[in-house]
Design an enzyme around this catalytic site. Structure first.
Site, PDB file in Angstrom:
ATOM      1  N   HIS A 415       0.834  -1.204   0.000  1.00 47.76           N
ATOM      2  CA  HIS A 415       0.000   0.000   0.000  1.00 47.76           C
ATOM      3  C   HIS A 415       0.866   1.250   0.000  1.00 47.76           C
ATOM      4  O   HIS A 415       0.613   2.200  -0.744  1.00 47.76           O
ATOM      5  CB  HIS A 415      -0.933  -0.007   1.209  1.00 47.76           C
ATOM      6  CG  HIS A 415      -1.730   1.257   1.351  1.00 47.76           C
ATOM      7  ND1 HIS A 415      -1.358   2.276   2.203  1.00 47.76           N
ATOM      8  CD2 HIS A 415      -2.849   1.687   0.723  1.00 47.76           C
ATOM      9  CE1 HIS A 415      -2.215   3.266   2.098  1.00 47.76           C
ATOM     10  NE2 HIS A 415      -3.130   2.930   1.212  1.00 47.76           N
ATOM     11  N   CYS A 746      35.176   3.956 -24.370  1.00 46.92           N
ATOM     12  CA  CYS A 746      34.514   4.072 -23.069  1.00 46.92           C
ATOM     13  C   CYS A 746      35.359   4.994 -22.198  1.00 46.92           C
ATOM     14  O   CYS A 746      36.523   4.682 -21.946  1.00 46.92           O
ATOM     15  CB  CYS A 746      34.393   2.711 -22.391  1.00 46.92           C
ATOM     16  SG  CYS A 746      33.524   1.475 -23.368  1.00 46.92           S
TER      17      CYS A 746
END
Length: 793
Positions: A415, A746
């Site tokens: 919830h 990279c």
């Protein structure tokens, strides 16, 4: 003729005005999906006409309307008082003989000769719509047995239409109180009190990523998961693999599952929570095949409704059968492409007070307000951080004041998690001890930017927020790709402009998720009986074959990334620890030599075919084979680091082949890092045995200039813009182009230095990979560079 009850078999999705969204969905699934093999427990519903007749025959219409005029609908200052009067009025009514008779006849027909219990659930006629979810606003009752209990439960459902939370929700969503009716669904109970239950989303509830099904599971009745009372098991299932009948579970996480909800032999309290046994906490509450069946059913439900769905399921512990017990549209995310977002960066660091599962992605600082029940509502101020054991729907009014929520219990389908998403705030759930570690009035910082894990820090930390717009970034010829280490960030990052992952660092996965040296798993039976062996046994206690622990965890971590970016390339660099780093893994000191200079020692390709690590490399290969061949994620490419010579490259490829991972098999491409001068000088020869290059600019710079990149004393000499480094870069790009293979880089430099990005673009590099925090700046630099290159001199 007024219809007061109707069988689920006769209900369709078009009957929302008659039986509400929940019951309409159940009837639709029984009619359309049961023939496809989806199990849905049978039942019947009382209708909206039955509810209205109850109001009319008890003279409640006028009384309720008068009470409505008393309600302060703006400030809601008298909500509790007026709501209590509503409920008192509803409870005062009696069923007509006709309605009572029809309910009991339908009940007897449902039971037949069996002695079973039923679930009695509210279903409002303005419920479970694609634009608004009334989930949790009205009451449900489980393990109802006998006619008097049933009639009482139906009346209590009617009464719950005027729960304070339901009244406020209707006001917030513009529904007329007197135009909403309540249907009640009466459904055969699945004996999941003896089995397990949970929730499935056909979309990742955190990010909205649509290619996965997210499934939670715990022992006992499913209310514990819905309420957030337990930390459940979690599974991610990749839909494309599921459709192909391939291995589709790409991630699993064992929940603590401290309690389970079971039947109680008490009419006043028909269900109760008990502690789970230690062995139940230590194993998954579903088998893999059951996860896949539920995922197939969830995918079928989503396909039928053409909407992302929020689904509740249950497993009968007596028969072993699986059932779908509810399904509603998922209302938080849309499958529309995300075009904007916000990036956060913590500027100060501290040790977190407690940790849990992150819900949302943001940071907030505020005052702690510990809440035990709705009675604490008055002490909650706007801007507070609500801290609780669990939350429940009665708290929705006070939760709307919070800037963040922290709970001891619960998972991503609890919830607290659902409310946080609906309110657009973040939460940390399942901390275990937040209410003990934190105190009222304490100023804390709640951060959900560290991937899957949320952190709570003492005091107000400094952070930066930056608005980002995906649409503002123009496309480039040079492919922007990611450098990635944390698989749990992959779904979110997949929405960013990108062309895949140019570098997935396997060693980070091993260090953070697996933690054990692969050779310690291979040689587990030969280890001395010491603390390391005992630690390995504790971590891998449910794996008879310790090697399987490594293969399963590594393959699923890589699969999370491959699934997130599918079908774009994901280039996985095989482990590139240095010996001193391998030694820090559990059990590692028994298998690693001491080296004076690990940076230039036993690392990369030289390890893979060496008897000291060869079998460990075999586990890495097995994991990649699982990802590609069993899961179908053939977008995964493999990259080899620190390959010093052509001969070493050939020997390493032969070793891979022996472990079942052969270049070219099932389209496998094998790349090599270009990070050693020999890789540049012999680039054309390397291109004959590999499918492409990825330039490791850090290592190439240090080895070209003869600089230890970790040395603070001479750090100012480390410079990718140095002419010697650029000449090496130019040479390797030229050689790759000549050989017709792909080449990328990279590194940080192209995002930090526009001139460096321009140099790479001018040289014709195919791709540049960036860390996520540098991607946008990097793309901007690439675009500027491409514009300059395209302009005539």
């Amino acid at each position: 003729m007024t219809v007061l009850t109707i069988s689920f078999q006769k209900i369709r999705n078009s009957d929302v005005s008659l039986v509400g969204g929940k019951n309409a969905s159940l009837g639709e699934m029984i009619h359309e999906l049961a023939p496809l093999g989806v199990n849905i427990p049978d039942g019947f519903a009382t209708t909206a006409d039955a509810f209205r007749s109850y109001l009319h025959e008890n003279g409640l219409d006028a009384s309720l309307s008068r009470q409505l005029q008393q309600l302060d609908s703006k400030g809601l200052g008298n909500l509790q008082e007026v709501g209590a009067k509503y409920r008192e009025l509803m409870a005062s009514g009696n069923f007509s003989e006709k309605l009572k008779t029809e309910i009991l006849e339908a009940y007897r027909k449902l039971l037949g000769q069996e002695d079973i219990s039923v679930a009695v659930r509210s279903s409002a006629t303005a419920e479970d719509l694609p634009t608004a979810s009334f989930a949790g606003q009205h009451d449900s009752f489980l393990n109802i047995k006998g006619e008097s209990e049933l009639l009482d439960a139906v009346k209590r459902c009617y009464r719950s239409l005027f729960n304070d939370r339901a009244i406020k929700y209707r006001i917030d969503n513009g529904f007329d109180h007197m135009q909403v009716a309540l249907s009640v669904g009466v459904q055969r109970m699945v004996r999941s009190d003896l089995g397990s239950a949970g929730v499935a989303f056909t979309i990742d509830p955190e990010t909205g990523f649509e290619k996965v099904i997210y499934l939670t599971a715990s022992w006992g009745l499913g209310e514990n998961i819905v309420q957030g009372a337990v930390n459940p098991d979690e599974f991610y299932i990749f839909k494309p693999s599921l459709e192909k009948g391939m291995k589709s579970i790409i991630h699993r996480k064992l929940g603590s599952k401290e309690h389970k909800m079971v039947y109680a032999e008490n009419a006043e309290r028909p269900i109760t929570n008990i502690e789970t046994e230690p062995f139940e906490r230590g194993i998954f509450s579903l088998q893999d095949r059951e996860v896949e069946i539920l995922a197939q059913w969830s995918a079928a439900i989503e396909k039928h409704y053409i909407l992302p769905m929020d689904i509740e399921w249950a497993k009968d512990g007596l028969t072993g059968e699986l059932f779908i017990v509810q399904a509603r549209p998922e209302t938080v995310h849309r499958q529309a492409k995300k075009v904007a977002g916000k990036e956060y960066k913590l500027m100060s660091r501290a040790e977190p007070i407690c940790k849990g599962k992150a819900v949302g992605r943001s940071i907030a600082s505020g005052r702690v307000c510990i809440v035990h029940s709705v009675a604490d509502a008055k002490k909650v101020k706007k801007g507070d951080i609500i801290v609780a054991d669990i939350t429940n729907p009665d708290w929705n009014n006070m939760l709307q004041k919070a800037i963040s929520i922290v709970t001891n219990k619960g998972g991503r389908t609890s919830h607290a998690s659902i409310v946080a998403r609906e309110l657009g705030i973040h939460a940390v759930v399942g901390t275990g001890d937040a209410t003990q570690k934190l105190y009222d009035g304490q100023i804390i910082t709640v951060s959900c930017i560290e991937g899957d894990e949320g952190h709570i820090y003492d005091g107000k930390l400094d952070w930066e927020e930056k608005e980002i717009s995906f649409e503002a970034l123009e496309s480039t010829r040079t492919k922007p790709m990611f450098i990635l280490a944390d698989p749990e960030k992959a779904f979110r990052l997949s929405f960013y402009p990108n062309e895949g992952v140019g570098l997935l660092r396997m060693e980070f996965i091993i260090a953070n998720s697996i933690r054990i040296h692969p050779m310690a798993l291979v040689k587990f039976g030969e280890l001395d009986d010491n603390n390391d062996k005992r630690a390995i046994q504790a971590i891998t206690q449910h794996y008879h074959d310790k090697k399987k622990y490594f293969v399963e965890n590594l393959s699923e971590a890589v699969a999370m990334v491959a699934a997130a970016f599918y079908p774009k390339d994901v280039i996985v660099r095989m482990s590139d620890f240095k010996t001193n780093e391998y030694a820090e893994l559990i059990g590692g000191k028994s298998f690693e030599p001491h080296e004076e200079n690990p940076m230039l020692g036993f690392r990369g390709a030289s390890r893979y075919y060496n008897d000291q690590y060869r079998e460990g490399f075999g586990l890495e290969c097995q994991a990649m084979k699982v990802v590609r061949d069993e899961m179908g994620l053939t977008n995964v490419k493999v990259m080899i680091p620190f390959c010093r010579t052509i001969e070493e490259g050939k020997k390493m490829l032969e070793t891979m082949k022996e472990f079942g991972l052969e270049r070219g098999d099932n389209g496998l491409e094998v790349y090599v890092m270009a990070e050693i001068p020999s890789n540049v000088i012999l680039a054309e020869e390397f291109a004959r045995i590999f499918d492409g290059f990825s330039i490791g600019s850090n290592d190439l710079t240090q080895l070209t200039l003869g600089i230890d990149r970790d040395s603070a004393t001479i750090s100012e000499l480390f410079d990718e813009n140095n002419a010697a480094v650029k000449r090496m870069l130019s040479e390797v790009i030229r050689s790759a182009k000549k050989a017709g293979v792909k080449i990328g880089l990279c590194g940080q430099a192209p995002s930090d230095y526009p001139e460096f990005a321009q140099f790479l673009v001018e040289e014709g590099i195919d791709s540049i990979s960036f860390s996520s925090d540098a991607l946008f700046r990097g793309i901007e630099n690439i675009k500027i560079a491409e514009d300059k290159v395209s302009k005539p001199a």
